[in-house]
Design a protein around this motif. Structure first.
Motif, mmCIF file in Angstrom:
data_model
loop_
_atom_site.group_PDB
_atom_site.id
_atom_site.type_symbol
_atom_site.label_atom_id
_atom_site.label_comp_id
_atom_site.label_asym_id
_atom_site.label_seq_id
_atom_site.Cartn_x
_atom_site.Cartn_y
_atom_site.Cartn_z
ATOM 1 N N TYR A 312 0.771 -1.283 -0.365
ATOM 2 C CA TYR A 312 0.053 0.083 0.252
ATOM 3 C C TYR A 312 1.155 1.483 -0.107
ATOM 4 O O TYR A 312 2.134 1.003 -0.278
ATOM 5 C CB TYR A 312 -1.123 -0.114 0.980
ATOM 6 C CG TYR A 312 0.006 0.274 2.445
ATOM 7 C CD1 TYR A 312 -0.260 1.476 3.339
ATOM 8 C CD2 TYR A 312 0.601 -0.748 3.193
ATOM 9 C CE1 TYR A 312 0.674 1.583 4.139
ATOM 10 C CE2 TYR A 312 0.974 -1.102 4.448
ATOM 11 C CZ TYR A 312 1.406 0.989 5.274
ATOM 12 O OH TYR A 312 1.483 0.322 6.158
ATOM 13 N N GLY A 313 0.274 2.483 0.183
ATOM 14 C CA GLY A 313 1.170 3.400 -0.300
ATOM 15 C C GLY A 313 2.046 3.852 -1.318
ATOM 16 O O GLY A 313 3.265 3.989 -1.518
ATOM 17 N N LEU A 314 1.959 3.185 -2.555
ATOM 18 C CA LEU A 314 2.515 2.480 -4.177
ATOM 19 C C LEU A 314 2.302 4.337 -4.428
ATOM 20 O O LEU A 314 1.298 4.989 -5.170
ATOM 21 C CB LEU A 314 1.971 1.455 -4.518
ATOM 22 C CG LEU A 314 1.628 0.454 -4.111
ATOM 23 C CD1 LEU A 314 1.049 -0.064 -3.577
ATOM 24 C CD2 LEU A 314 2.041 -0.615 -5.169
ATOM 25 N N HIS A 315 3.469 4.408 -4.714
ATOM 26 C CA HIS A 315 3.697 6.143 -5.136
ATOM 27 C C HIS A 315 5.146 6.122 -6.085
ATOM 28 O O HIS A 315 6.356 5.869 -5.773
ATOM 29 C CB HIS A 315 3.549 7.233 -4.610
ATOM 30 C CG HIS A 315 3.767 9.143 -4.842
ATOM 31 N ND1 HIS A 315 2.417 9.435 -5.586
ATOM 32 C CD2 HIS A 315 4.628 9.618 -5.213
ATOM 33 C CE1 HIS A 315 3.248 10.394 -6.217
ATOM 34 N NE2 HIS A 315 3.993 10.439 -6.313
ATOM 35 N N MET A 316 5.455 6.584 -7.217
ATOM 36 C CA MET A 316 6.340 7.051 -8.183
ATOM 37 C C MET A 316 6.966 7.955 -8.325
ATOM 38 O O MET A 316 5.534 8.695 -8.771
ATOM 39 C CB MET A 316 6.630 6.031 -8.863
ATOM 40 C CG MET A 316 5.446 5.776 -9.993
ATOM 41 S SD MET A 316 5.481 4.527 -11.230
ATOM 42 C CE MET A 316 4.752 4.969 -12.283
ATOM 43 N N GLU A 317 7.721 8.749 -9.040
ATOM 44 C CA GLU A 317 8.003 9.979 -9.065
ATOM 45 C C GLU A 317 9.418 9.730 -9.996
ATOM 46 O O GLU A 317 10.082 9.170 -10.167
ATOM 47 C CB GLU A 317 8.292 11.474 -8.863
ATOM 48 C CG GLU A 317 6.897 11.851 -7.742
ATOM 49 C CD GLU A 317 6.739 13.155 -7.000
ATOM 50 O OE1 GLU A 317 7.748 13.429 -6.802
ATOM 51 O OE2 GLU A 317 5.702 13.066 -6.474
ATOM 52 N N GLY A 318 9.428 10.464 -11.234
ATOM 53 C CA GLY A 318 10.765 11.256 -11.935
ATOM 54 C C GLY A 318 10.678 10.411 -13.084
ATOM 55 O O GLY A 318 10.028 9.068 -13.946
ATOM 56 N N LYS A 319 11.676 10.206 -14.002
ATOM 57 C CA LYS A 319 11.634 9.218 -15.274
ATOM 58 C C LYS A 319 12.108 7.892 -14.992
ATOM 59 O O LYS A 319 11.694 7.092 -15.734
ATOM 60 C CB LYS A 319 12.667 9.734 -16.829
ATOM 61 C CG LYS A 319 14.470 9.875 -15.911
ATOM 62 C CD LYS A 319 15.273 10.396 -16.741
ATOM 63 C CE LYS A 319 16.424 10.578 -16.083
ATOM 64 N NZ LYS A 319 17.607 10.817 -17.640
ATOM 65 N N ASP A 320 12.673 7.710 -13.546
ATOM 66 C CA ASP A 320 12.517 6.143 -13.703
ATOM 67 C C ASP A 320 11.772 5.335 -13.114
ATOM 68 O O ASP A 320 12.315 4.277 -12.409
ATOM 69 C CB ASP A 320 13.876 6.674 -13.007
ATOM 70 C CG ASP A 320 15.237 6.663 -14.042
ATOM 71 O OD1 ASP A 320 15.497 5.901 -15.168
ATOM 72 O OD2 ASP A 320 16.346 7.141 -13.544
ATOM 73 N N GLY A 321 10.315 6.478 -12.681
ATOM 74 C CA GLY A 321 10.114 5.539 -11.918
ATOM 75 C C GLY A 321 8.638 4.438 -11.648
ATOM 76 O O GLY A 321 9.426 4.208 -10.880
ATOM 77 N N PRO A 322 8.538 4.127 -13.832
ATOM 78 C CA PRO A 322 7.864 3.052 -13.342
ATOM 79 C C PRO A 322 8.972 1.669 -13.437
ATOM 80 O O PRO A 322 8.806 0.595 -12.638
ATOM 81 C CB PRO A 322 7.139 2.840 -14.753
ATOM 82 C CG PRO A 322 7.617 4.417 -15.485
ATOM 83 C CD PRO A 322 8.252 4.725 -13.855
ATOM 84 N N LYS A 323 10.425 1.902 -13.792
ATOM 85 C CA LYS A 323 11.469 1.068 -13.227
ATOM 86 C C LYS A 323 11.675 1.199 -11.947
ATOM 87 O O LYS A 323 11.567 -0.246 -10.812
ATOM 88 C CB LYS A 323 12.786 1.291 -13.823
ATOM 89 C CG LYS A 323 13.798 0.322 -13.996
ATOM 90 C CD LYS A 323 15.532 1.457 -14.342
ATOM 91 C CE LYS A 323 16.292 -0.283 -13.989
ATOM 92 N NZ LYS A 323 17.628 0.619 -14.344
ATOM 93 N N LEU A 324 11.876 2.051 -11.095
ATOM 94 C CA LEU A 324 12.217 2.114 -9.866
ATOM 95 C C LEU A 324 10.447 1.475 -8.783
ATOM 96 O O LEU A 324 10.725 1.003 -8.110
ATOM 97 C CB LEU A 324 12.435 3.332 -8.828
ATOM 98 C CG LEU A 324 13.448 3.989 -9.226
ATOM 99 C CD1 LEU A 324 13.125 5.406 -9.348
ATOM 100 C CD2 LEU A 324 14.639 3.234 -9.408
ATOM 101 N N MET A 325 9.410 1.674 -8.877
ATOM 102 C CA MET A 325 8.421 0.660 -8.456
ATOM 103 C C MET A 325 8.683 -1.094 -8.786
ATOM 104 O O MET A 325 8.139 -1.607 -8.061
ATOM 105 C CB MET A 325 6.915 1.293 -9.334
ATOM 106 C CG MET A 325 5.531 0.532 -9.202
ATOM 107 S SD MET A 325 6.210 0.971 -6.869
ATOM 108 C CE MET A 325 5.322 2.700 -6.505
ATOM 109 N N LYS A 326 8.854 -1.256 -10.216
ATOM 110 C CA LYS A 326 8.892 -2.679 -10.714
ATOM 111 C C LYS A 326 10.110 -3.199 -9.413
ATOM 112 O O LYS A 326 9.894 -4.276 -8.967
ATOM 113 C CB LYS A 326 9.311 -3.217 -11.690
ATOM 114 C CG LYS A 326 7.907 -2.110 -13.305
ATOM 115 C CD LYS A 326 8.640 -2.822 -14.156
ATOM 116 C CE LYS A 326 7.700 -2.434 -16.009
ATOM 117 N NZ LYS A 326 8.080 -2.179 -16.455
#
Length: 402
Positions: A312-326
């Motif tokens: 829970y509390g999932l959040h991402m920012e920046g151009k690398d956000g999707p990669k970092l979330m994965k």
């Protein structure tokens, strides 16, 4: 939410005189065994079809005890000789979006869950009476709204709440489910994952979720709960040396989430599948264990009682956000892999939340449309029930609501 699926039948009473039904507050010593038996008999599912069965752990009121303001009601039938229904509720203060001044709007919200009525006592108005009595308690304790969650296929519950109790369909978050495999998932070499202390996590969450919906005002209480396994942040390794977690500033690119352990509250089990399906799932595990380098997408043993981790509390920012979330999701998977009792990693996010596409899932276990219904009590300055879906793409899913 699906893991607290409300099992209510169409609750239209017959024209004959209704037998006496008394709704009262749950008493642990007096009612525990009877409620546990009722919940066991009310397992959700259709004969011959796969179904996800919930098994509550410990005291039946444990699912709402993590809230300061909570209650559990039971319905007695036949002069109190039999408990034929149960319902739970809690009240919390959450955000409902942002005001014109960009400050968060807080409302007092009740959550209704765990409605069960004995299969031999349906169509007697018991479910409706339980909901109405719980709503009265919510109003007396200052709730401005109440909401419930169920699967879009649970038409009986939707009919009860929308047609008889005047709730409206409100939000449709997506449930993402990832099986825990035998093999460990490698992380990119240029990504750093760090544990964030609760006080820092609280500050970050209040900053990034202030304009979202359903963000709890007592996030500090949530993060310090014993079921919370911690908060993780991923960022590019090149940014790590220059980032001070205590500075209040966030990296240019990052992802963050927290992990909740559900095993002490309730457990799950899949029932109603064929012997062939059992054998096929077992075969994937055998091959995966023998040849992990092949990375066979094995199916864990979900046909016996198991627990899961909730992100829970999932959040991402920046151009690398999707990669970092994965990368964070892989990290959580690897933690779950070390817990022999954990078979799934689950997340629930808004339909339009950008993190939706970054969270790994198996389509056969996930579903695109959970249904949240809401009802307003009395007069409020702004009717949240009528706010458009686009008003906030971010929904904060509180793991205590599971």
């Amino acid at each position: 939410m699906p893991f607290s699926k409300i099992a209510a039948e169409n609750d239209v009473a017959s024209s004959a005189e209704k037998p006496p039904v008394v709704v009262r507050e749950y008493e642990q010593v007096r009612d525990k065994a009877a409620v546990e038996e009722l919940e066991r008999r009310c397992e959700v599912g259709q004969p011959g079809k796969p179904s996800l069965v919930t098994d509550l752990m410990g005291d039946p009121i444990a699912r709402v005890r993590n809230f300061v303001s909570h209650i559990m009601l039971v319905a007695e039938y036949n002069d109190g000789r039999e408990i034929v229904g149960v319902i739970r509720g809690c009240i919390k203060t959450v955000t409902s979006g942002k005001s014109c001044s960009q400050s968060p709007i807080y409302v007092k919200l009740a959550y209704i869950l765990g409605l069960r009525v004995s299969s031999t006592h349906r169509r007697l108005g018991i479910a409706t009476k339980l909901v109405q009595e719980l709503e009265e308690w919510c109003k007396k304790n200052g709730a401005e709204y109440a909401y419930m969650a169920t699967e879009c296929s649970n038409q009986a519950s939707l009919n009860l709440f929308t047609q008889k109790c005047n709730y409206v369909k409100f939000r449709n978050p997506t449930v993402l489910v990832q099986p825990v495999h035998f093999h460990e998932k490698p992380l990119p070499s240029d990504v750093a994952v760090v544990r964030v202390p609760p006080d820092v996590a609280e500050s970050v969450y209040r900053n990034i979720f202030s304009g979202s919906e359903f963000f709890p005002k007592d996030i500090d209480r949530l993060l310090s709960n014993k079921l919370n396994l911690g908060t993780l942040m991923a960022l590019p390794k090149k940014l790590l040396p220059n980032w001070n977690p205590n500075s209040g500033e966030l990296p240019a690119s990052f992802a963050i989430l927290s992990v909740w352990d559900t095993k002490e509250v309730y457990r799950l089990q899949v029932k109603g599948v064929s012997s062939l399906t059992h054998a096929a799932c077992l075969g994937t595990r055998v091959i995966d264990a023998m040849a992990p380098w092949l990375k066979i997408p094995s199916v864990p043993n979900i046909f016996k009682n198991f627990g899961f981790y909730f992100m829970y509390g999932l959040h991402m920012e920046g151009k690398d956000g999707p990669k970092l979330m994965k990368s964070l999701c892989k990290w959580v998977h690897n933690i779950a892999r070390d817990d022999a009792d954990c078979r799934l990693v689950v997340a629930e996010v808004g339909q339009n939340d950008p993190v939706r596409e970054a969270v790994p899932r198996w389509k056969k276990f996930s579903w695109d449309e959970d249904v949240w219904c809401i009802k307003r009590f009395g007069q409020v300055n702004q009717d949240w029930c009528k706010s458009p879906t686009s008003s906030s793409s971010i929904i904060f899913v509180d793991p205590r609501d599971l």
